[in-house]
Each structure stands twice: as C-alpha cells, then as structure tokens.
Design an enzyme around this catalytic site. Structure first.
Site, PDB file in Angstrom:
ATOM      1  N   ARG A   1      -4.661  45.785   4.316  1.00  0.00           N
ATOM      2  CA  ARG A   1      -3.628  44.837   3.877  1.00  0.00           C
ATOM      3  C   ARG A   1      -3.979  44.436   2.457  1.00  0.00           C
ATOM      4  O   ARG A   1      -5.064  43.919   2.199  1.00  0.00           O
ATOM      5  CB  ARG A   1      -3.591  43.606   4.786  1.00  0.00           C
ATOM      6  CG  ARG A   1      -2.758  42.484   4.197  1.00  0.00           C
ATOM      7  CD  ARG A   1      -2.491  41.358   5.155  1.00  0.00           C
ATOM      8  NE  ARG A   1      -1.526  41.751   6.177  1.00  0.00           N
ATOM      9  CZ  ARG A   1      -0.857  40.889   6.943  1.00  0.00           C
ATOM     10  NH1 ARG A   1      -1.038  39.579   6.803  1.00  0.00           N
ATOM     11  NH2 ARG A   1      -0.013  41.310   7.856  1.00  0.00           N
TER      12      ARG A   1
ATOM     13  N   HIS B   1       5.868  46.832   5.175  1.00  0.00           N
ATOM     14  CA  HIS B   1       5.104  46.377   6.352  1.00  0.00           C
ATOM     15  C   HIS B   1       5.545  47.263   7.527  1.00  0.00           C
ATOM     16  O   HIS B   1       6.232  46.808   8.443  1.00  0.00           O
ATOM     17  CB  HIS B   1       5.392  44.897   6.612  1.00  0.00           C
ATOM     18  CG  HIS B   1       4.395  44.239   7.526  1.00  0.00           C
ATOM     19  ND1 HIS B   1       3.300  44.892   8.057  1.00  0.00           N
ATOM     20  CD2 HIS B   1       4.328  42.960   8.003  1.00  0.00           C
ATOM     21  CE1 HIS B   1       2.623  44.050   8.815  1.00  0.00           C
ATOM     22  NE2 HIS B   1       3.218  42.877   8.802  1.00  0.00           N
TER      23      HIS B   1
ATOM     24  N   GLN C   1       4.967  46.318  11.375  1.00  0.00           N
ATOM     25  CA  GLN C   1       5.821  45.233  11.862  1.00  0.00           C
ATOM     26  C   GLN C   1       7.183  45.759  12.309  1.00  0.00           C
ATOM     27  O   GLN C   1       7.657  45.453  13.402  1.00  0.00           O
ATOM     28  CB  GLN C   1       6.013  44.199  10.728  1.00  0.00           C
ATOM     29  CG  GLN C   1       6.952  43.068  11.088  1.00  0.00           C
ATOM     30  CD  GLN C   1       6.354  42.101  12.078  1.00  0.00           C
ATOM     31  OE1 GLN C   1       5.266  41.595  11.864  1.00  0.00           O
ATOM     32  NE2 GLN C   1       7.051  41.820  13.181  1.00  0.00           N
TER      33      GLN C   1
ATOM     34  N   ASP D   1      12.689  36.135   7.439  1.00  0.00           N
ATOM     35  CA  ASP D   1      11.266  36.065   7.053  1.00  0.00           C
ATOM     36  C   ASP D   1      11.145  34.947   6.023  1.00  0.00           C
ATOM     37  O   ASP D   1      12.156  34.492   5.461  1.00  0.00           O
ATOM     38  CB  ASP D   1      10.856  37.433   6.453  1.00  0.00           C
ATOM     39  CG  ASP D   1       9.389  37.470   6.027  1.00  0.00           C
ATOM     40  OD1 ASP D   1       8.589  36.657   6.545  1.00  0.00           O
ATOM     41  OD2 ASP D   1       9.032  38.306   5.173  1.00  0.00           O
TER      42      ASP D   1
ATOM     43  N   CYS E   1       9.355  37.922  11.819  1.00  0.00           N
ATOM     44  CA  CYS E   1       8.040  38.575  11.904  1.00  0.00           C
ATOM     45  C   CYS E   1       6.908  37.561  12.051  1.00  0.00           C
ATOM     46  O   CYS E   1       5.827  37.919  12.525  1.00  0.00           O
ATOM     47  CB  CYS E   1       7.815  39.449  10.672  1.00  0.00           C
ATOM     48  SG  CYS E   1       7.958  38.541   9.123  1.00  0.00           S
TER      49      CYS E   1
ATOM     50  N   ARG F   1       3.337  43.606  18.914  1.00  0.00           N
ATOM     51  CA  ARG F   1       2.448  44.119  17.864  1.00  0.00           C
ATOM     52  C   ARG F   1       1.245  44.808  18.516  1.00  0.00           C
ATOM     53  O   ARG F   1       0.796  45.857  18.091  1.00  0.00           O
ATOM     54  CB  ARG F   1       1.929  42.971  16.964  1.00  0.00           C
ATOM     55  CG  ARG F   1       2.985  42.209  16.189  1.00  0.00           C
ATOM     56  CD  ARG F   1       3.672  43.034  15.145  1.00  0.00           C
ATOM     57  NE  ARG F   1       2.772  43.638  14.168  1.00  0.00           N
ATOM     58  CZ  ARG F   1       2.268  43.031  13.084  1.00  0.00           C
ATOM     59  NH1 ARG F   1       2.621  41.787  12.818  1.00  0.00           N
ATOM     60  NH2 ARG F   1       1.460  43.677  12.250  1.00  0.00           N
TER      61      ARG F   1
HETATM   62  N1   CP Z   1       3.760  39.310  10.948  1.00  0.00           N
HETATM   63  C1   CP Z   1       2.523  39.474  10.455  1.00  0.00           C
HETATM   64  O1   CP Z   1       2.137  40.519   9.908  1.00  0.00           O
HETATM   65  O2   CP Z   1       1.723  38.388  10.633  1.00  0.00           O
HETATM   66  P1   CP Z   1       0.289  38.163  10.007  1.00  0.00           P
HETATM   67  O3   CP Z   1       0.476  37.917   8.516  1.00  0.00           O
HETATM   68  O4   CP Z   1      -0.231  36.935  10.696  1.00  0.00           O
HETATM   69  O5   CP Z   1      -0.565  39.354  10.244  1.00  0.00           O
HETATM   70  N1  NVA Z   2       6.919  38.710   3.644  1.00  0.00           N
HETATM   71  C1  NVA Z   2       5.770  38.107   4.274  1.00  0.00           C
HETATM   72  C2  NVA Z   2       5.454  38.789   5.559  1.00  0.00           C
HETATM   73  C3  NVA Z   2       4.315  38.186   6.326  1.00  0.00           C
HETATM   74  C4  NVA Z   2       4.009  38.949   7.589  1.00  0.00           C
HETATM   75  C5  NVA Z   2       4.592  38.164   3.310  1.00  0.00           C
HETATM   76  O1  NVA Z   2       4.378  39.212   2.698  1.00  0.00           O
HETATM   77  O2  NVA Z   2       3.884  37.157   3.177  1.00  0.00           O
END
Ligand code: CP
Ligand code: NVA
Length: 306
Positions: A103, A130, A133, A225, A265, A293
């Site tokens: 990530r 992502h 997700q 989101d 999400c 997930r």
């Molecule tokens: N939806 C999601 O990826 O959540 P986190 O940021 O908690 O991993």
């Molecule tokens: N768009 C959000 C998604 C979190 C799972 C971010 O990138 O923070």
C-alpha cells in the site's frame, strides 16, 4: 509465470469468476469453523506506507487462516525509506518471501516492485487504484443479486482510486456504472476512456455526471467513499465545500430503485459523504462488504501464491 494484481485489468474474466468461486468455498468453510491450509509454509510480506484497518487485518488473518505467515513491514522500518532502491528491495524480498502486498502513494512504485520481483505483487491501494476492494465489492453484489451483468452501480463522490477501480471492474463485467462528481474531481481520464471502450464491448454502460440526483436514477447500488483520501489531508476544508450536495442521504436514495443497496469501502465519515441514518439503515450492506475482504482476498492469495 508469476502473476501480479496491480489493477483489475491484470485479471481475465475467467480469473475473476474463479476467485469468486473459491471465495464462496472458503467463506462456507470459514463459517463452518473449518480452516483450509492451502498456503502452508508460504510467507506474505506486507509493506504499508499509509494506514490501514481492513486491508492489513484481512490479508494478515487470511494468510494465517490458510496456514501461512504474514510479515507486516512498515516502510519506516525498511531500508527503502533510507534510499534503498525499489529494484534491490524487490530482489531481496523475492529471496525470502512468496508474495508481497504493498500500500503506497504511487502506482508507478508498485509497478517497479512487480517488474523487479520474481514473486507475485498485490496492490493494497495506491492513489490511482484499489483493485482488491472492488473485487470484494463485486463479489458482495454477486452474492446479493446473483449477477453482475446489467446491475447499475451509482458511485457518488470523489473520482479517486475507488472510482478508478470501479471503472475497471464494472466495464470488465458488463455492469452499468455512473460516476457523479463535481468539476475538478473526475476520475482519471485515461481509465475512463479505456472503461467506456471496454464496457461497449461487454454490454455495459459508463456515465459521468456532475448531478448525483441524475446519477443515482434506477440504481441497484449506491456506492460512496470519503471526500478526502489518505495523503490529501491539507485539502480537507476545501473539499468539504466542493463536495456539498454530494452526500448519500435519504433524499438521494429516494431516486434509486426501491430496494437499492448502499455500499462504502470504509472508513466512513458519517455526516460528510454519507448520512448516519443511511449507513446504519436497512439497505446498507457495508459490514458484509467489509467481511468479504477476508474471503475474496484469501482466494486471491491462493490464486497467486499456490
Ligand atoms: N477499505 C479499506 O481498504 O480500508 P483500510 O484503509 O482500513 O484498509
Ligand atoms: N479513497 C480512500 C480509500 C480508503 C480505503 C483513500 O485512498 O484514502
């Protein structure tokens, strides 16, 4: 040959169907209290340069449930943050591990890691995508509605990583996707272009609008989101103003199908992109979405690491 998951486009439709089939199997086993040790002795490295609740915990527990191990690698503890190149890091990881979840901010960094690693690399979120997700979300819709083809998802809000991966996923699976976002917050134009072409081929439709009330018309699913993603915190106040009118609330829901389902999400900012009554309401499936997930990512790990 090793396979990576950097965007949903890395998977064929057959791969996605196989992941869903396997996720259903693993979910049933899990609910029956049975573990399934298909990744015994395998080790997953997990590099996180941004915070995470769901992605980290579901991958880490998933790996243990499949009989393997997971190593959480905060980037500040790796030599990466002291200038060791991605290429060298990838080669070293490939000597010790069987797979990597990363990530980070830039999609390019994930691509560099994948090119230089001889083990599978999974994108656990970048600024651009992502994929895990949206695969889990499509699985959740499939469980609920029994199909993806022709299902209308109305995404309301920022044209961010989640919106981009929705464009990839929906266009591949013949779904109808509308994205409502204010000017200046549209999804990535190249990804939109590719999705429109692919949707045409697969019998789906992609629509972009700046009117959320138009976007949610006849929707089976309303999805939203956060307005301010990780890494954009200094824009928080400006975004609160720019996204005014884009909240998913009872008014907006009334224009969708009567039995519309609400997805997010997570993490959610109640009172901003979604009202509390909607997220807690009877049409919301956000916690089953979050549960999936675990099951879908276990299926992804099996597919890439077995
Ligand atoms: N939806 C999601 O990826 O959540 P986190 O940021 O908690 O991993
Ligand atoms: N768009 C959000 C998604 C979190 C799972 C971010 O990138 O923070």
């Amino acid at each position: 040959m090793k396979k990576d998951l950097l965007t949903i486009s890395d998977l064929s439709n057959d791969d996605i169907e196989e992941i869903f089939r396997r996720a259903r199997f693993l979910k049933e086993r899990f609910h029956g209290g049975e573990n399934y040790y298909s990744l015994k002795g395998k080790i997953l490295g997990m590099i996180f340069k941004k915070p995470s609740t769901r992605t980290r915990i579901s991958f880490e527990s998933g790996m243990y449930q499949l009989g393997g191990h997971a190593l959480f690698l905060s980037s500040k503890d790796l030599q990466m943050d002291r200038g060791e190149s991605i290429a060298d890091t990838a080669k070293i990881f490939s000597l010790y591990l069987n797979g990597i979840v990363i990530r980070t901010y830039s999609q390019g960094e994930v691509e560099d890691l994948a090119v230089n690693a001889s083990i599978p690399v999974i994108n656990g979120l970048t600024d651009l995508h992502h994929p895990c997700q949206i695969l889990c979300d499509m699985f959740t819709i499939m469980e609920r509605l029994g199909r993806l083809r022709g299902v209308k998802v109305a995404y309301v809000g920022d044209g961010n990583n989640i919106a981009n991966s929705w464009l990839d996923g929906a266009s591949k699976m013949g779904m109808n996707l509308s994205i409502s976002s204010p000017d200046g917050y549209k999804p990535d134009s190249e990804i939109v272009k590719r999705a429109i072409q692919r949707a045409q081929k697969n019998g789906g439709k992609i629509e972009l609008t700046k009117d959320p009330f138009e976007g949610v018309k006849d929707a089976d699913i309303i999805y939203t989101d956060v307005w301010t993603s990780m890494g954009q915190d200094e824009e928080y106040e400006k975004r609160l103003k720019d996204f005014k009118g884009f909240q998913v609330n009872a008014d907006l829901m009334s224009l969708a199908k009567k039995d519309v389902l609400i997805m997010h999400c997570l993490p959610a900012h109640r009172g901003e992109e979604i009202s509390s009554d909607v997220i807690n309401g009877e049409r919301s499936i956000i916690f089953e979405e979050a549960e999936n997930r675990l099951h879908v990512q276990k299926a992804i790990l099996e597919m890439l690491m077995s």
